[in-house]
Design a protein around this motif. Structure first.
Motif, short mmCIF file in Angstrom:
data_model
loop_
_atom_site.label_atom_id
_atom_site.label_comp_id
_atom_site.label_asym_id
_atom_site.label_seq_id
_atom_site.Cartn_x
_atom_site.Cartn_y
_atom_site.Cartn_z
N ALA A 237 19.45 -6.77 5.19
CA ALA A 237 19.06 -5.65 4.32
C ALA A 237 20.02 -5.52 3.14
O ALA A 237 19.63 -5.08 2.06
CB ALA A 237 19.02 -4.36 5.13
N ARG A 245 12.40 -9.21 -0.13
CA ARG A 245 11.69 -9.18 1.15
C ARG A 245 12.64 -9.56 2.29
O ARG A 245 13.41 -10.50 2.17
CB ARG A 245 10.53 -10.20 1.14
CG ARG A 245 9.33 -9.78 0.32
CD ARG A 245 9.37 -10.26 -1.12
NE ARG A 245 9.22 -11.70 -1.28
CZ ARG A 245 9.51 -12.37 -2.41
NH1 ARG A 245 9.96 -11.74 -3.48
NH2 ARG A 245 9.35 -13.68 -2.47
N LEU A 246 12.55 -8.80 3.38
CA LEU A 246 13.34 -9.09 4.59
C LEU A 246 12.35 -9.41 5.71
O LEU A 246 11.54 -8.55 6.08
CB LEU A 246 14.18 -7.86 4.96
CG LEU A 246 15.25 -7.95 6.05
CD1 LEU A 246 15.95 -6.62 6.22
CD2 LEU A 246 14.84 -8.53 7.36
N ASN A 248 12.02 -10.32 9.55
CA ASN A 248 12.73 -10.39 10.82
C ASN A 248 12.02 -11.34 11.78
O ASN A 248 10.82 -11.22 12.00
CB ASN A 248 12.79 -9.01 11.48
CG ASN A 248 13.59 -9.06 12.76
OD1 ASN A 248 14.81 -9.04 12.72
ND2 ASN A 248 12.92 -9.18 13.89
N LEU A 258 18.70 1.23 9.88
CA LEU A 258 17.95 0.99 8.65
C LEU A 258 18.51 1.95 7.60
O LEU A 258 18.32 3.16 7.73
CB LEU A 258 16.46 1.23 8.89
CG LEU A 258 15.55 1.01 7.69
CD1 LEU A 258 15.55 -0.46 7.27
CD2 LEU A 258 14.13 1.45 7.99
N ILE A 270 9.90 -5.03 4.41
CA ILE A 270 10.50 -5.46 5.68
C ILE A 270 9.36 -5.80 6.64
O ILE A 270 8.45 -4.98 6.81
CB ILE A 270 11.40 -4.36 6.28
CG1 ILE A 270 12.57 -4.07 5.33
CG2 ILE A 270 11.91 -4.76 7.66
CD1 ILE A 270 13.46 -2.91 5.76
#
Ligand SMILES: NC(=O)c1ccc[n+]([C@@H]2O[C@H](COP(=O)([O-])OP(=O)(O)OC[C@H]3O[C@@H](n4cnc5c(N)ncnc54)[C@H](O)[C@@H]3O)[C@@H](O)[C@H]2O)c1
Ligand SMILES: [Zn+2]
Ligand SMILES: [Zn+2]
Length: 345
Positions: A237, A245-246, A248, A258, A270
């Motif tokens: 992050a 863009r993250l 996971n 967060l 995310i």
């Protein structure tokens, strides 16, 4: 264990040619996946040959060589119709080595064969396609596609295990600008540099600094989380630029923070997800066309009967540098655990 037999007309029975061990199997042995009953055969990744087919199976016949994937699809439920096979509610999803006997065996029963196995084109070796059973679609779908990697992007990948390395390999399909691999283990980073442009050990240094330097102080376009601990999610992050863009990928057992007080104004995306394996046919074509070669992930080879030793080598990756450990039905022409210089078929 007794050899499996056809139970449903949609089943096939497959003789396993090659299978491999996943980090998830180690989680199961530690008791982290309580729904796995004691005595269940583990394993959810294999290449095999069909030796029996149920009466309703129409797309594969005895003698076909097939990829058996970590995800099974019933083909009928709402999620399967949307190609979200990982969420299947009709008896599929992740079942091998979890809810039913898995693939680290001489033979395996494979439900929903028509909608779940992939015929392997002649000319491709078992090892060329074996990693399509899990790590390649996982890294590609949950990491690269969810992260929307585009040409020219700076992509930071946190975690350089098999999943992180597969994310690096498949991110390259989109011609990113620079790929930065971040891990605590120098051996993993050395391997990552075979595919990535920059390696950062976040144990010794602040991983954000080199990423900011590479991107004129803005941050990465995409960060892919491939570890599964709170620190690495929080690091991702921190690494992304405004509008970044993250994605996971890691399986998390603990809550992560967060930082909405910083992120709310930064237009970030995310994503999370379980692999669907909807891209497996595409990835198979890329391997057949010579555009993708995952064979470098195989570091150790054993015979099926040497499974206990293979698990020890895989579990002790810090010492053995193991990435993917292959268990083969054919006797290996090597000392146990020795990796050959070139991949064998
Ligand atoms: N979403 C899905 O569908 C899906 C599917 C399969 C696997 N996974 C998950 O993906 C993750 C990665 O899988 P893998 O097989 O590559 O795991 P792995 O354990 O082999 O690799 C993880 C890597 O992260 C590194 N690492 C650990 N802590 C770190 C830290 N604080 N900072 C930076 N690096 C750190 C380790 O050195 C290692 O190289 C796991 O959490 C796994 O469960 C998710
Ligand atoms: Zn797995
Ligand atoms: Zn379904």
């Amino acid at each position: 264990m007794p050899d499996p037999a056809i139970q449903e007309p949609t089943d096939v029975v497959v003789k396993i040619n090659a299978t491999t061990i996943c980090g998830t199997d180690l989680h199961i042995l530690r008791g982290d996946v309580p729904e796995v009953q004691p005595g269940t055969i583990l394993g959810h990744e294999a290449v095999g040959t069909v030796v029996a087919a149920g009466s309703a199976v129409t797309t594969v016949v005895e003698g076909d060589r097939v990829l058996v994937s970590c995800i099974t699809s019933c083909g009928r439920c709402r999620f399967c119709k949307e190609a979200k096979y990982g969420l299947c509610t009709g008896g599929g999803g992740w079942i091998f080595g979890h809810l039913i006997d898995g693939l680290q065996a001489e033979y395996a029963r494979v439900p929903f064969a028509d909608t779940s196995v992939y015929k392997i084109p002649d000319g491709l070796s078992d090892e060329q396609v074996l990693f399509l059973a899990d790590i390649l679609p996982t890294a590609f779908e949950c990491g690269v596609l969810n992260g929307r990697v585009e040409p020219g992007d700076t992509v930071a990948i946190v975690g350089a295990g098999p999943i992180g390395l597969a994310a690096i390999l498949t991110a390259r399909l989109f011609t990113p600008g620079k790929i930065v691999a971040i891990d605590l283990a120098d051996a993993r980073l050395a391997k990552a540099l075979e595919f990535a442009d920059v390696a950062v050990n976040n144990g010794g240094e602040d991983a954000a600094a080199p990423v900011m330097e590479l991107t004129g102080g803005l941050g990465a376009d995409v960060a892919i989380e491939a570890v599964g601990v709170p620190e690495t999610f929080e690091l991702c992050a921190e690494l992304i630029r405004p509008g970044g863009r993250l994605a996971n990928v890691g399986v998390h057992g603990h809550p992560a923070t967060l930082h909405l007080e910083r992120l709310w104004i930064r237009d970030v995306l995310i994503t999370t997800g379980l692999v669907d394996t909807s891209t497996t046919p595409k990835l198979l074509r890329l391997i057949a066309e010579g555009r993708l070669d995952p064979t470098a992930f195989a570091t150790h080879r054993f015979e099926l009967g040497e499974a206990m030793e293979a698990y020890d080598v895989f579990a002790d990756a810090a010492t053995t540098n193991a990435l993917k450990v292959i268990l083969g039905a054919q006797p290996v022409l090597l000392e146990p655990g020795r990796a050959p210089a070139v991949a064998t078929a």
